[in-house]
Design a protein around this motif. Structure first.
Motif, PDB file in Angstrom:
ATOM      1  N   ASP A 157      -7.739   6.079  -8.954  1.00 17.47           N
ATOM      2  CA  ASP A 157      -7.863   5.431  -7.652  1.00 17.47           C
ATOM      3  C   ASP A 157      -9.206   5.741  -7.008  1.00 17.47           C
ATOM      4  O   ASP A 157      -9.841   4.871  -6.397  1.00 17.47           O
ATOM      5  N   SER A 196      -5.932   1.248  -9.013  1.00 20.63           N
ATOM      6  CA  SER A 196      -6.053   0.190  -8.013  1.00 20.63           C
ATOM      7  C   SER A 196      -5.879  -1.206  -8.595  1.00 20.63           C
ATOM      8  O   SER A 196      -6.134  -2.187  -7.893  1.00 20.63           O
ATOM      9  N   ASP A 240       0.825  -1.208   0.000  1.00 25.44           N
ATOM     10  CA  ASP A 240       0.000   0.000   0.000  1.00 25.44           C
ATOM     11  C   ASP A 240       0.862   1.262   0.000  1.00 25.44           C
ATOM     12  O   ASP A 240       0.512   2.271  -0.629  1.00 25.44           O
ATOM     13  N   ALA A 250       2.235   1.731  -8.935  1.00 30.81           N
ATOM     14  CA  ALA A 250       3.637   1.655  -8.526  1.00 30.81           C
ATOM     15  C   ALA A 250       4.531   1.214  -9.681  1.00 30.81           C
ATOM     16  O   ALA A 250       5.627   1.756  -9.878  1.00 30.81           O
ATOM     17  N   PRO A 298       1.049  -3.364  -7.634  1.00 25.96           N
ATOM     18  CA  PRO A 298       0.103  -2.303  -7.994  1.00 25.96           C
ATOM     19  C   PRO A 298       0.510  -1.640  -9.311  1.00 25.96           C
ATOM     20  O   PRO A 298       1.685  -1.297  -9.519  1.00 25.96           O
ATOM     21  N   ARG A 358       2.020   1.901  -3.453  1.00 22.80           N
ATOM     22  CA  ARG A 358       0.940   2.415  -4.308  1.00 22.80           C
ATOM     23  C   ARG A 358       0.660   3.886  -4.027  1.00 22.80           C
ATOM     24  O   ARG A 358       0.469   4.673  -4.963  1.00 22.80           O
ATOM     25  N   THR A 359       0.638   4.267  -2.758  1.00 22.04           N
ATOM     26  CA  THR A 359       0.368   5.668  -2.425  1.00 22.04           C
ATOM     27  C   THR A 359       1.563   6.573  -2.736  1.00 22.04           C
ATOM     28  O   THR A 359       1.388   7.788  -2.888  1.00 22.04           O
TER      29      THR A 359
END
Length: 373
Positions: free
Chosen positions: A241, A166, A46, A176, A173, A49-50
């Motif tokens: 997202d 997502s 996560d 990413a 991801p 991804r963020t």
């Protein structure tokens, strides 16, 4: 050990490790990664991804800062990108069509590219200060996004477009993979060609680099164009997202986070030397810090203060003056005596007593040889 402490990435990496340790202590399974349906899941995934949108924006910001500039319009460009893409998909009769999604992505990236060209024109051709030139688009960009969306939050339901934000590619991801792939390509081009050296020369002394044959104006125009393109790509990831285009809140203050990531990575705002690997670590630190606030249960009222304290600590520890003071303190500790001198060590020779002739013999009884003489 001294060389390790002096490395520009030591304190950013140390801060990242400290945040991961704090999260692991608060939640023992924080670093656990599991596989579900062939995809990786877990807090580290996560975080990657963020980090993706921020990494793209910070990448363009690093190149701009290397030329002694700044780009405050990236947040507005993020909002424009999402507004264009989602408006096109929402108006299409087949939102799930790959052609529709590719067309929306292309329109958004082309418009953001033109916005970057506009910033570069103001800075490199008209000679406007970068902070003023990009402030124009920062103010007007969100108004443009509001015009595109009609002042409403545009939402869509498109599976191919949602994959960007997502979805998963190769078990990772998609956001990413895309962001880190762009970062790797830019890092290779900048560090394996003369482009990086030319950017640093432009940032150190634009006049001297121009007189030496470097096309400083073209380079400056190029980095602002690249910054707009990367911000547009980040806007696509953010809107994909959430599957919504919010002209007021999309990419809000992301320009400040990007500048923080660049500074944490060790790139000076004065231009010249820049460090892409430091920017990557800085983006990871900010993304991990946001996750840490949630894991530790810190109140949202003091969240900005907590993040500011961490950022201030990292920037102070890696500042040149603080490094000099730490180095001087370690030198004083090494050069300091271990303890009082030993009793067997001979002391200093006493000087002559007051009133005595320095050239005369010491006050002592003559020996037998002198008496016989």
């Amino acid at each position: 050990m001294r060389d390790v402490l002096r490395h520009h990435l030591f304190w950013p990496v140390a801060a990242l490790v400290a945040l991961l340790v704090a999260n692991t202590v608060a939640r023992p399974g924080f670093l656990a990664v599991t596989v579900r349906d062939g995809h990786l899941f877990g807090a580290p995934i996560d975080i990657l991804r963020t980090t993706a949108p921020l990494l793209l924006v910070a990448l363009g910001m690093t190149l701009v800062i290397a030329t002694r500039g700044i780009d405050l319009s990236v947040g507005a460009v993020v909002a424009v990108s999402g507004a264009v893409a989602l408006s096109h998909i929402a108006s299409s009769p087949s939102p799930d069509s790959p052609v529709t999604v590719l067309t929306a992505v292309a329109l958004a990236l082309v418009l953001c590219l033109l916005l970057g060209v506009w910033n570069g024109f103001l800075v490199s051709v008209l000679g406007i200060q970068p902070i003023i030139a990009t402030l124009i688009l920062m103010t007007a960009g969100r108004g443009v996004a509001m015009l595109i969306t009609g002042g409403m939050i545009t939402t869509v339901n498109s599976a191919p477009f949602k994959t960007l934000g997502s979805g998963f590619w190769l078990g990772l991801p998609a956001a990413a993979v895309l962001a880190f792939g762009v970062f790797a390509v830019v890092a290779f081009v900048v560090r394996r060609t003369a482009l990086g050296m030319l950017l640093e020369a432009t940032g150190i002394n634009p006049a001297a680099s121009r007189l030496s044959g470097v096309r400083s104006r073209t380079l400056t125009w190029t980095v602002y164009t690249a910054s707009g393109l990367f911000a547009g790509l980040a806007g696509l990831l953010i809107s994909a997202d959430t599957m919504a285009a919010d002209a007021n809140n999309a990419g809000l203050f992301i320009e400040l986070d990007a500048i923080l990531a660049v500074v944490i990575g060790g790139t000076a705002l004065s231009g010249g030397k820049f460090n892409l690997s430091g920017t990557l670590v800085g983006a990871l630190v900010i993304a991990t810090l946001e996750r840490t606030v949630t894991v530790l249960g810190i109140s949202p009222l003091v969240t900005p203060l907590f993040m500011a304290l961490v950022v201030i600590a990292v920037t102070l520890l890696q500042s040149p003056r603080m490094r000099e003071r730490l180095t001087a303190a370690r030198r004083r500790q090494v050069m300091a005596p271990a303890g009082p001198p030993s009793a067997a060590r001979p002391g200093p020779t006493p000087g002559p007593t007051p009133g005595s002739n320095p050239g005369s013999a010491p006050d002592s009884a003559p020996d037998s040889t002198e008496v016989k003489a």
